[in-house]
Motif scaffolding. Structure first.
Motif, short mmCIF file in Angstrom:
data_model
loop_
_atom_site.label_atom_id
_atom_site.label_comp_id
_atom_site.label_asym_id
_atom_site.label_seq_id
_atom_site.Cartn_x
_atom_site.Cartn_y
_atom_site.Cartn_z
N ASN A 61 0.80 -1.43 0.11
CA ASN A 61 0.05 0.00 -0.46
C ASN A 61 1.05 0.90 -0.04
O ASN A 61 1.54 1.90 1.25
N THR A 62 1.18 1.84 -0.68
CA THR A 62 2.05 2.51 -1.37
C THR A 62 1.16 3.62 -1.03
O THR A 62 0.65 4.45 -2.05
N ARG A 63 2.03 4.89 -0.36
CA ARG A 63 1.23 6.27 -0.03
C ARG A 63 1.50 7.57 -1.04
O ARG A 63 2.28 7.23 -2.04
N ARG A 64 0.66 8.40 -2.05
CA ARG A 64 0.58 9.39 -2.93
C ARG A 64 1.69 9.70 -2.99
O ARG A 64 2.88 10.04 -3.92
N GLU A 65 2.21 10.32 -1.87
CA GLU A 65 3.30 10.74 -1.81
C GLU A 65 4.83 10.49 -2.54
O GLU A 65 4.86 11.23 -2.51
N LEU A 69 3.84 7.49 -4.73
CA LEU A 69 3.42 6.71 -5.82
C LEU A 69 3.64 7.80 -6.78
O LEU A 69 4.14 7.39 -8.19
N ASP A 70 3.25 8.82 -6.32
CA ASP A 70 3.24 9.53 -7.55
C ASP A 70 4.31 10.46 -7.83
O ASP A 70 4.15 10.56 -9.77
N ASP A 77 -7.31 11.81 -13.52
CA ASP A 77 -7.49 12.73 -12.79
C ASP A 77 -8.53 11.83 -11.57
O ASP A 77 -9.46 13.18 -10.57
N GLY A 78 -8.64 10.79 -11.36
CA GLY A 78 -9.20 10.45 -10.26
C GLY A 78 -10.66 10.22 -10.61
O GLY A 78 -12.01 9.83 -11.88
#
Length: 130
Positions: A16-20, A22-23, A78-79
């Motif tokens: 579970n990679t955080r967006r901070e 992964l992005d 974009d979600g």
């Protein structure tokens, strides 16, 4: 549910990679792909179209200056409430799944030997516990 595509089994672990984290990884990978121009800080306002009506780019503004970025393919990553899909006149495909997930990060919690995480659920309802 998470299954190994080759064996069909549940994997021994998942990430579970955080967006901070992964992005920036995804941006870095995209920037290294030949033919990809990574544009940061631009806000999409519309899609542009060629004479036959096919989408051929995105209209963006950067620091108050509007410009068109032409392309052969527009990817709207974009979600769920995608502005790109809205610009294209595409409605969201939604289907109720009557499931939910609650996830939290903890520190200093003892886990069983050899384990890096814990998942709890109810097999009777189709959920999973590891």
């Amino acid at each position: 549910w998470v299954h190994d595509p080759e064996t069909g089994n549940r994997p021994p672990h998942v990430y579970n990679t955080r967006r901070e984290i992964l992005d920036p990884m995804i941006r870095g990978i995209a920037a290294d792909v030949p033919g990809v121009d990574l544009v940061l800080g631009a806000k999409a306002h519309a899609l542009s179209h060629n004479l036959s009506g096919r989408v051929d780019g995105v209209v963006v503004s950067e620091s108050g200056v509007e410009r068109n970025i032409g392309c052969r393919l527009v990817v709207g990553a974009d979600g769920r409430a995608s502005k790109i899909a809205e610009f294209a006149g595409l409605s969201a495909l939604e289907s109720p799944n009557r499931r939910f997930c609650y996830f939290a990060h903890y520190r200093n919690v003892e886990l069983p030997a050899g384990s890096t995480g814990e998942i709890g659920s109810d097999e009777a309802s189709g959920s999973y516990h590891q």
